[in-house]
Design a protein around this motif. Sequence first.
Motif, PDB file in Angstrom:
ATOM      1  N   PRO A  47       0.838  -1.208   0.000  1.00  0.00           N
ATOM      2  CA  PRO A  47       0.000   0.000   0.000  1.00  0.00           C
ATOM      3  C   PRO A  47       0.877   1.265   0.000  1.00  0.00           C
ATOM      4  CG  PRO A  47      -0.779  -1.565   1.641  1.00  0.00           C
ATOM      5  CD  PRO A  47       0.517  -2.102   1.109  1.00  0.00           C
ATOM      6  N   THR A  48       0.453   2.280  -0.733  1.00  0.00           N
ATOM      7  CA  THR A  48       1.231   3.514  -0.845  1.00  0.00           C
ATOM      8  C   THR A  48       1.063   4.377   0.390  1.00  0.00           C
ATOM      9  OG1 THR A  48      -0.543   4.671  -1.961  1.00  0.00           O
ATOM     10  CG2 THR A  48       1.045   3.520  -3.350  1.00  0.00           C
ATOM     11  N   LEU A  49       2.064   5.232   0.604  1.00  0.00           N
ATOM     12  CA  LEU A  49       2.035   6.196   1.708  1.00  0.00           C
ATOM     13  C   LEU A  49       2.176   7.588   1.121  1.00  0.00           C
ATOM     14  CD1 LEU A  49       4.427   4.413   4.217  1.00  0.00           C
ATOM     15  CD2 LEU A  49       1.963   4.567   4.372  1.00  0.00           C
ATOM     16  N   GLY A  50       1.074   8.255   0.868  1.00  0.00           N
ATOM     17  CA  GLY A  50       1.130   9.604   0.310  1.00  0.00           C
ATOM     18  C   GLY A  50       1.754   9.602  -1.078  1.00  0.00           C
ATOM     19  N   PRO A  51       2.751  10.484  -1.294  1.00  0.00           N
ATOM     20  CA  PRO A  51       3.336  10.593  -2.627  1.00  0.00           C
ATOM     21  C   PRO A  51       4.403   9.538  -2.907  1.00  0.00           C
ATOM     22  CG  PRO A  51       4.350  12.185  -1.184  1.00  0.00           C
ATOM     23  CD  PRO A  51       3.269  11.502  -0.388  1.00  0.00           C
ATOM     24  N   GLU A  52       4.587   8.593  -2.021  1.00  0.00           N
ATOM     25  CA  GLU A  52       5.620   7.582  -2.217  1.00  0.00           C
ATOM     26  C   GLU A  52       4.987   6.223  -2.493  1.00  0.00           C
ATOM     27  OE1 GLU A  52       7.748   8.028   1.452  1.00  0.00           O
ATOM     28  OE2 GLU A  52       9.171   9.376   0.510  1.00  0.00           O
ATOM     29  N   PHE A  53       5.706   5.432  -3.270  1.00  0.00           N
ATOM     30  CA  PHE A  53       5.274   4.078  -3.579  1.00  0.00           C
ATOM     31  C   PHE A  53       6.111   3.111  -2.748  1.00  0.00           C
ATOM     32  CE2 PHE A  53       4.547   6.663  -7.349  1.00  0.00           C
ATOM     33  CZ  PHE A  53       3.194   6.438  -7.541  1.00  0.00           C
ATOM     34  N   ARG A  54       5.524   1.974  -2.394  1.00  0.00           N
ATOM     35  CA  ARG A  54       6.223   1.008  -1.554  1.00  0.00           C
ATOM     36  C   ARG A  54       6.233  -0.360  -2.226  1.00  0.00           C
ATOM     37  NH1 ARG A  54       8.200   2.032   3.287  1.00  0.00           N
ATOM     38  NH2 ARG A  54       7.183   0.325   4.302  1.00  0.00           N
ATOM     39  N   LEU A  55       7.352  -1.066  -2.049  1.00  0.00           N
ATOM     40  CA  LEU A  55       7.508  -2.425  -2.553  1.00  0.00           C
ATOM     41  C   LEU A  55       8.039  -3.303  -1.437  1.00  0.00           C
ATOM     42  CD1 LEU A  55       9.366  -1.645  -5.907  1.00  0.00           C
ATOM     43  CD2 LEU A  55       6.952  -2.205  -5.651  1.00  0.00           C
ATOM     44  N   LEU A  56       7.809  -4.600  -1.541  1.00  0.00           N
ATOM     45  CA  LEU A  56       8.360  -5.562  -0.606  1.00  0.00           C
ATOM     46  C   LEU A  56       9.344  -6.439  -1.373  1.00  0.00           C
ATOM     47  CD1 LEU A  56       8.081  -6.466   2.357  1.00  0.00           C
ATOM     48  CD2 LEU A  56       6.507  -8.226   1.555  1.00  0.00           C
ATOM     49  N   VAL A  57      10.626  -6.335  -1.024  1.00  0.00           N
ATOM     50  CA  VAL A  57      11.676  -7.117  -1.673  1.00  0.00           C
ATOM     51  C   VAL A  57      11.913  -8.368  -0.838  1.00  0.00           C
ATOM     52  CG1 VAL A  57      14.082  -7.149  -2.414  1.00  0.00           C
ATOM     53  CG2 VAL A  57      12.739  -5.059  -2.644  1.00  0.00           C
ATOM     54  N   LYS A  58      11.758  -9.535  -1.466  1.00  0.00           N
ATOM     55  CA  LYS A  58      11.940 -10.805  -0.760  1.00  0.00           C
ATOM     56  C   LYS A  58      13.321 -11.367  -1.057  1.00  0.00           C
ATOM     57  CE  LYS A  58       7.105 -11.983  -0.502  1.00  0.00           C
ATOM     58  NZ  LYS A  58       6.108 -13.023  -0.672  1.00  0.00           N
ATOM     59  N   LEU A  59      14.067 -11.625   0.011  1.00  0.00           N
ATOM     60  CA  LEU A  59      15.429 -12.153  -0.109  1.00  0.00           C
ATOM     61  C   LEU A  59      15.445 -13.623   0.303  1.00  0.00           C
ATOM     62  CD1 LEU A  59      17.364  -9.240   1.632  1.00  0.00           C
ATOM     63  CD2 LEU A  59      16.943  -9.552  -0.811  1.00  0.00           C
ATOM     64  N   HIS A  60      16.147 -14.434  -0.461  1.00  0.00           N
ATOM     65  CA  HIS A  60      16.356 -15.845  -0.142  1.00  0.00           C
ATOM     66  C   HIS A  60      17.802 -15.975   0.326  1.00  0.00           C
ATOM     67  CE1 HIS A  60      17.128 -20.153  -1.468  1.00  0.00           C
ATOM     68  NE2 HIS A  60      16.254 -20.243  -0.488  1.00  0.00           N
ATOM     69  N   ILE A  61      17.984 -16.413   1.564  1.00  0.00           N
ATOM     70  CA  ILE A  61      19.311 -16.504   2.168  1.00  0.00           C
ATOM     71  C   ILE A  61      19.674 -17.970   2.310  1.00  0.00           C
ATOM     72  CG2 ILE A  61      20.720 -15.890   4.159  1.00  0.00           C
ATOM     73  CD1 ILE A  61      18.460 -13.788   4.789  1.00  0.00           C
ATOM     74  N   VAL A  62      20.803 -18.371   1.719  1.00  0.00           N
ATOM     75  CA  VAL A  62      21.298 -19.740   1.820  1.00  0.00           C
ATOM     76  C   VAL A  62      22.578 -19.716   2.643  1.00  0.00           C
ATOM     77  CG1 VAL A  62      22.185 -21.731   0.544  1.00  0.00           C
ATOM     78  CG2 VAL A  62      20.320 -20.380  -0.409  1.00  0.00           C
ATOM     79  N   ASN A  63      22.623 -20.525   3.693  1.00  0.00           N
ATOM     80  CA  ASN A  63      23.799 -20.617   4.553  1.00  0.00           C
ATOM     81  C   ASN A  63      24.505 -21.949   4.291  1.00  0.00           C
ATOM     82  OD1 ASN A  63      25.736 -20.495   6.515  1.00  0.00           O
ATOM     83  ND2 ASN A  63      24.344 -20.682   8.230  1.00  0.00           N
ATOM     84  N   PRO A  64      25.590 -21.942   3.474  1.00  0.00           N
ATOM     85  CA  PRO A  64      26.301 -23.191   3.173  1.00  0.00           C
ATOM     86  C   PRO A  64      27.370 -23.540   4.204  1.00  0.00           C
ATOM     87  CG  PRO A  64      27.224 -21.425   1.890  1.00  0.00           C
ATOM     88  CD  PRO A  64      26.090 -20.832   2.697  1.00  0.00           C
ATOM     89  N   SER A  65      27.385 -22.837   5.314  1.00  0.00           N
ATOM     90  CA  SER A  65      28.408 -23.029   6.331  1.00  0.00           C
ATOM     91  C   SER A  65      27.940 -24.015   7.396  1.00  0.00           C
ATOM     92  CB  SER A  65      28.728 -21.678   6.982  1.00  0.00           C
ATOM     93  OG  SER A  65      29.656 -21.842   8.020  1.00  0.00           O
ATOM     94  N   ASP A  66      28.897 -24.529   8.164  1.00  0.00           N
ATOM     95  CA  ASP A  66      28.547 -25.441   9.253  1.00  0.00           C
ATOM     96  C   ASP A  66      28.305 -24.715  10.575  1.00  0.00           C
ATOM     97  OD1 ASP A  66      31.115 -24.725   9.735  1.00  0.00           O
ATOM     98  OD2 ASP A  66      31.883 -26.744  10.053  1.00  0.00           O
ATOM     99  N   THR A  67      28.191 -23.371  10.510  1.00  0.00           N
ATOM    100  CA  THR A  67      27.834 -22.584  11.693  1.00  0.00           C
ATOM    101  C   THR A  67      26.603 -21.737  11.364  1.00  0.00           C
ATOM    102  OG1 THR A  67      29.295 -20.781  11.030  1.00  0.00           O
ATOM    103  CG2 THR A  67      30.226 -22.432  12.512  1.00  0.00           C
ATOM    104  N   PRO A  68      25.746 -21.474  12.338  1.00  0.00           N
ATOM    105  CA  PRO A  68      24.568 -20.649  12.074  1.00  0.00           C
ATOM    106  C   PRO A  68      24.955 -19.233  11.631  1.00  0.00           C
ATOM    107  CG  PRO A  68      24.399 -21.726  14.218  1.00  0.00           C
ATOM    108  CD  PRO A  68      25.791 -21.962  13.715  1.00  0.00           C
ATOM    109  N   LEU A  69      24.131 -18.636  10.785  1.00  0.00           N
ATOM    110  CA  LEU A  69      24.325 -17.273  10.305  1.00  0.00           C
ATOM    111  C   LEU A  69      23.383 -16.353  11.078  1.00  0.00           C
ATOM    112  CD1 LEU A  69      25.348 -15.151   8.228  1.00  0.00           C
ATOM    113  CD2 LEU A  69      23.478 -15.890   6.765  1.00  0.00           C
ATOM    114  N   GLU A  70      23.947 -15.512  11.929  1.00  0.00           N
ATOM    115  CA  GLU A  70      23.148 -14.569  12.710  1.00  0.00           C
ATOM    116  C   GLU A  70      23.047 -13.258  11.927  1.00  0.00           C
ATOM    117  OE1 GLU A  70      21.914 -15.509  15.694  1.00  0.00           O
ATOM    118  OE2 GLU A  70      22.945 -17.446  15.569  1.00  0.00           O
TER     119      GLU A  70
END
Length: 161
Positions: A47-70
């Motif tokens: 939904p827009t907020l006044g004179p500005e437009f809004r988008l939702l950017v979806k990121l896919h995060i892959v953690n190939p490491s053997d430790t958690p990514l914080e």
Amino acid sequence: MTTIAVALVRTGRRLALAALPLLLAACATVAPDSAPKIDVVGIEPLPTLGPEFRLLVKLHIVNPSDTPLEYDGAYVEINVDERKYADGVIDARGSVPRFSEAMLSVPVTINAMAVVRQALSLASGERSPTMRYQLRGKLSGPLFHSHRFETSGELPLPASR
């Protein structure tokens, strides 16, 4: 300088040179072995907020490491034809388990002037059949463990009649 002082200085230098490889090896064990892979998998209108437009950017995060990514926050910037078009941040905290993946959604705002500028550019006679874009950002982590990502490409524009 006395003979004892010179001997102490030389011994100190030798110890420092001997310890250097051990320090470098210790730093190598602390450094992450596999950097996370972060891709944009979707962009949806909000939904827009006044004179500005809004988008939702979806990121896919892959953690190939053997430790958690914080992570503790994210920033996304979208450039169109080498001009800043939209940006946004989110104050989200989470973790991607070892050898796992997760999704993170970041809201971005497009300034109305950026939309007008892009429309005028498209309406001008010097029109390219494609529009170049660049999306870059940062997934902030604790203690200097931020991860930057970037993707770019071209979007085909509809043919003018």
